[in-house]
Design a protein around this motif. Structure first.
Motif, PDB file in Angstrom:
ATOM      1  N   VAL A 134       1.770   5.117   9.458  1.00 46.32           N
ATOM      2  CA  VAL A 134       2.497   6.256  10.024  1.00 46.32           C
ATOM      3  C   VAL A 134       1.673   6.978  11.087  1.00 46.32           C
ATOM      4  N   SER A 135       0.411   7.260  10.789  1.00 44.09           N
ATOM      5  CA  SER A 135      -0.402   8.015  11.757  1.00 44.09           C
ATOM      6  C   SER A 135      -0.874   7.128  12.903  1.00 44.09           C
ATOM      7  N   LEU A 136      -0.954   5.831  12.689  1.00 43.70           N
ATOM      8  CA  LEU A 136      -1.488   4.853  13.648  1.00 43.70           C
ATOM      9  C   LEU A 136      -2.962   5.094  13.968  1.00 43.70           C
ATOM     10  N   THR A 137      -3.629   5.897  13.151  1.00 41.97           N
ATOM     11  CA  THR A 137      -5.077   6.086  13.289  1.00 41.97           C
ATOM     12  C   THR A 137      -5.764   5.415  12.096  1.00 41.97           C
ATOM     13  N   LEU A 138      -7.087   5.276  12.197  1.00 39.70           N
ATOM     14  CA  LEU A 138      -7.861   4.583  11.152  1.00 39.70           C
ATOM     15  C   LEU A 138      -7.455   5.020   9.744  1.00 39.70           C
ATOM     16  N   ASP A 139      -7.240   4.053   8.876  1.00 43.38           N
ATOM     17  CA  ASP A 139      -6.881   4.325   7.487  1.00 43.38           C
ATOM     18  C   ASP A 139      -8.173   4.463   6.674  1.00 43.38           C
ATOM     19  N   PRO A 140      -8.436   5.647   6.134  1.00 40.00           N
ATOM     20  CA  PRO A 140      -9.702   5.861   5.415  1.00 40.00           C
ATOM     21  C   PRO A 140      -9.954   4.801   4.328  1.00 40.00           C
ATOM     22  N   ALA A 141      -8.888   4.378   3.636  1.00 40.24           N
ATOM     23  CA  ALA A 141      -9.065   3.382   2.567  1.00 40.24           C
ATOM     24  C   ALA A 141      -9.541   2.042   3.139  1.00 40.24           C
ATOM     25  N   LYS A 142      -9.118   1.727   4.348  1.00 41.68           N
ATOM     26  CA  LYS A 142      -9.514   0.463   4.987  1.00 41.68           C
ATOM     27  C   LYS A 142     -10.942   0.528   5.525  1.00 41.68           C
ATOM     28  N   ILE A 143     -11.364   1.713   5.907  1.00 42.54           N
ATOM     29  CA  ILE A 143     -12.749   1.872   6.385  1.00 42.54           C
ATOM     30  C   ILE A 143     -13.706   1.522   5.247  1.00 42.54           C
ATOM     31  N   GLU A 144     -13.407   2.102   4.101  1.00 43.37           N
ATOM     32  CA  GLU A 144     -14.247   1.908   2.916  1.00 43.37           C
ATOM     33  C   GLU A 144     -14.533   0.418   2.682  1.00 43.37           C
ATOM     34  N   LEU A 166      -9.389  13.094   9.424  1.00 40.42           N
ATOM     35  CA  LEU A 166     -10.830  13.361   9.354  1.00 40.42           C
ATOM     36  C   LEU A 166     -11.318  13.838   7.996  1.00 40.42           C
ATOM     37  N   GLY A 167     -10.437  14.457   7.194  1.00 44.08           N
ATOM     38  CA  GLY A 167     -10.880  14.950   5.883  1.00 44.08           C
ATOM     39  C   GLY A 167     -11.479  13.835   5.043  1.00 44.08           C
ATOM     40  N   PRO A 168     -10.669  12.836   4.677  1.00 43.43           N
ATOM     41  CA  PRO A 168     -11.213  11.723   3.893  1.00 43.43           C
ATOM     42  C   PRO A 168     -12.269  10.896   4.643  1.00 43.43           C
ATOM     43  N   ILE A 169     -12.152  10.811   5.970  1.00 42.85           N
ATOM     44  CA  ILE A 169     -13.144  10.029   6.722  1.00 42.85           C
ATOM     45  C   ILE A 169     -14.521  10.703   6.637  1.00 42.85           C
ATOM     46  N   LEU A 170     -14.535  12.031   6.773  1.00 45.65           N
ATOM     47  CA  LEU A 170     -15.820  12.741   6.693  1.00 45.65           C
ATOM     48  C   LEU A 170     -16.389  12.706   5.281  1.00 45.65           C
ATOM     49  N   ALA A 171     -15.506  12.775   4.285  1.00 45.61           N
ATOM     50  CA  ALA A 171     -15.977  12.729   2.897  1.00 45.61           C
ATOM     51  C   ALA A 171     -16.657  11.381   2.635  1.00 45.61           C
ATOM     52  N   LEU A 172     -16.023  10.320   3.112  1.00 39.82           N
ATOM     53  CA  LEU A 172     -16.582   8.976   2.970  1.00 39.82           C
ATOM     54  C   LEU A 172     -17.907   8.859   3.731  1.00 39.82           C
ATOM     55  N   ALA A 173     -17.921   9.380   4.941  1.00 38.61           N
ATOM     56  CA  ALA A 173     -19.137   9.313   5.765  1.00 38.61           C
ATOM     57  C   ALA A 173     -20.289  10.047   5.089  1.00 38.61           C
ATOM     58  N   ARG A 174     -19.988  11.187   4.505  1.00 35.59           N
ATOM     59  CA  ARG A 174     -21.034  11.961   3.841  1.00 35.59           C
ATOM     60  C   ARG A 174     -21.594  11.206   2.644  1.00 35.59           C
ATOM     61  N   ARG A 175     -20.685  10.598   1.861  1.00 35.27           N
ATOM     62  CA  ARG A 175     -21.124   9.817   0.699  1.00 35.27           C
ATOM     63  C   ARG A 175     -22.059   8.705   1.111  1.00 35.27           C
ATOM     64  N   ARG A 176     -21.781   8.084   2.262  1.00 38.21           N
ATOM     65  CA  ARG A 176     -22.577   6.950   2.728  1.00 38.21           C
ATOM     66  C   ARG A 176     -23.656   7.362   3.716  1.00 38.21           C
ATOM     67  N   ALA A 177     -23.809   8.667   3.946  1.00 40.74           N
ATOM     68  CA  ALA A 177     -24.798   9.190   4.908  1.00 40.74           C
ATOM     69  C   ALA A 177     -24.633   8.552   6.285  1.00 40.74           C
ATOM     70  N   VAL A 197     -10.503  19.183  17.505  1.00 39.72           N
ATOM     71  CA  VAL A 197     -11.180  17.883  17.433  1.00 39.72           C
ATOM     72  C   VAL A 197     -12.361  17.914  18.400  1.00 39.72           C
ATOM     73  N   GLY A 198     -13.374  17.150  18.082  1.00 36.89           N
ATOM     74  CA  GLY A 198     -14.605  17.174  18.867  1.00 36.89           C
ATOM     75  C   GLY A 198     -15.628  18.135  18.272  1.00 36.89           C
ATOM     76  N   SER A 199     -15.160  19.006  17.332  1.00 38.14           N
ATOM     77  CA  SER A 199     -16.094  19.954  16.710  1.00 38.14           C
ATOM     78  C   SER A 199     -16.305  19.604  15.241  1.00 38.14           C
ATOM     79  N   ILE A 200     -15.732  18.479  14.793  1.00 36.05           N
ATOM     80  CA  ILE A 200     -15.687  18.214  13.352  1.00 36.05           C
ATOM     81  C   ILE A 200     -16.700  17.142  12.939  1.00 36.05           C
ATOM     82  N   GLY A 201     -16.776  16.056  13.690  1.00 32.68           N
ATOM     83  CA  GLY A 201     -17.769  15.017  13.405  1.00 32.68           C
ATOM     84  C   GLY A 201     -19.138  15.391  13.974  1.00 32.68           C
ATOM     85  N   ASP A 202     -20.061  14.416  13.994  1.00 37.51           N
ATOM     86  CA  ASP A 202     -21.392  14.652  14.574  1.00 37.51           C
ATOM     87  C   ASP A 202     -21.313  14.847  16.078  1.00 37.51           C
TER      88      ASP A 202
END
Ligand SMILES: *Cc1c(COP(=O)(O)O)cnc(C)c1O
Length: 399
Positions: A134-144, A166-177, A197-202
């Protein structure tokens, strides 16, 4: 409608974008700042660029914004700055990435090639993960599923102006450093959980290619970040690795923004919020004009609003099962349309070396066959939007 009536009605084309209208509306202001820069004798870097950086940082709510030559430069430099690719030595930036061991960057296969190209050019290796249907953006479950010990970063793309999840993507990124670099090249002013956007990730990467929501009269880009170390490294990389006059900490690039573009972008930045409002209003008009087609299944889907995010409609992409036929029909009715992107990156010759076939990322492949973008720019009139809706209705129903 007879052929003659149709021809009369649709004799004036509705273009996909019309940049001339934007210039016409701002002519006096733009001509004045161009004259001012030409007279100043300072054409690369300088006060116009510095002012634009601080105004754009404020717009994004980040402490730092570093202007660069293009969105592609922004991606290359930001990825290097967060530790992708081998360190080029000097100034203690080694360590996070010994001998390029952690070089993989996870991104979407449904994006402009620059997203993936920049990963390779930063010394990394693109790894694709499928998109959410639906969003056509990266699926957090598929990144994992594709993260390994070699993963160096995640690069979500805010496609068509809609923030990635970005919510689940950042949570995943934090878990994996892992650092997250946002490809915000299509999403100036989009919000996730109320934050730009642009203020949320690194780091966030923006393009000012002329057709983007904020476009120069040439090339330009920006890296936004809250990390002082990232900002400092990007500043070095855009200027050949220079740290003081003719002293180089590392090899870098010629990746600076010129003063003419900065001056033009400063004028346009003041209009961006209003332009984005208008883009959203046009999207709403398309949605209400086309809702019945979606309801009776004549088209697969209209772009809907997703929770937590504000879409800024760089593009309005509908999905159709017989996209190519409808597109040809629209062209005949005087309506331009676009396909972003007809072939997902994993099926491009440039990435044949990955050995991925059709079926590797079914959602991205299906979207690539179905998406059709309709004319959308702030100056489009309501009656033009209505004409596009009417033409799409005729095209979908086969008249
Ligand atoms: C436009 C764009 C880029 C590249 O920006 P340039 O300024 O053309 O280099 C990167 N990623 C996405 C998603 C884009 O749309």
């Amino acid at each position: 409608m007879t052929a003659k009536q149709r021809q009369e009605r649709y004799s004036r084309r509705v273009p996909l974008v019309d940049l001339g209208l934007q210039y016409a509306a701002l002519k006096d202001e733009l001509d004045a700042v161009v004259g001012r820069v030409l007279a100043s004798g300072q054409y690369v870097g300088g006060p116009e660029v510095e002012e634009f950086e601080s105004e754009f940082a404020q717009f994004c709510g980040t402490p730092h914004a570093v202007a660069v030559g293009s969105g592609t430069d922004a991606l290359r430099f930001a990825l290097k700055a967060v530790g992708v690719g081998k360190s080029e030595g000097g100034e203690g930036s080694k360590g996070s990435n010994p001998a390029g061991e952690r070089a993989e960057v996870v991104t979407s296969p449904l994006t402009f090639i620059a997203s993936a190209e920049a990963i390779s050019q930063a010394g990394g290796r693109p790894v694709f993960a499928d998109i959410h249907p639906v969003s056509l953006t990266l699926d957090p479950a598929k990144i994992e599923q594709v993260i390994t010990s070699r993963t160096a970063a995640i690069l979500p793309v805010h496609l068509y102006g809609r923030p990635a999840d970005l919510g689940p993507i950042l949570a995943l990124a934090r878990r994996r450093a892992l650092p997250v670099v946002e490809d915000a090249c299509q999403a100036h002013g989009a919000l996730y959980d109320g934050r730009p956007v642009g203020s949320i990730g690194d780091a966030g990467c923006f393009s000012f290619y002329p057709t983007k929501n904020l476009g120069a009269c040439g090339e330009g880009g920006m890296v936004t970040t809250s990390r002082a170390d990232v900002a400092a490294r990007v500043r070095k990389l855009r200027d050949h690795g220079q740290v003081e006059k003719y002293r180089y900490a590392e090899e870098g690039y010629n990746g600076r923004l010129d003063a003419l573009q900065a001056a033009i972008l400063r004028v346009k930045l003041r209009k961006l919020a209003e332009w984005n409002e208008r883009r959203c209003a046009v999207a709403e008009r398309y949605r209400s004009g086309l809702r019945d087609l979606e309801e009776r299944g004549a088209l697969v889907a209209l772009p809907g609003e997703m929770p937590r995010s504000r879409h800024v409609y760089h593009l309005f992409a509908v999905r159709l099962t017989d996209r190519d036929r409808v597109r040809a029909e629209l062209r005949e009715l005087g309506i331009d349309s676009g396909v972003q992107y007809p072939v997902p990156l994993h099926l491009q010759p440039a990435y044949a070396w990955m050995g991925l076939r059709e079926g590797a990322f079914p959602e991205a492949e299906r979207a690539a066959q179905q998406v059709l973008t309709l004319p959308l720019y702030p100056e489009i009139t309501n009656s033009q939007v209505d004409r596009v809706c009417e033409a799409l209705r005729m095209a979908v129903d086969g008249r």
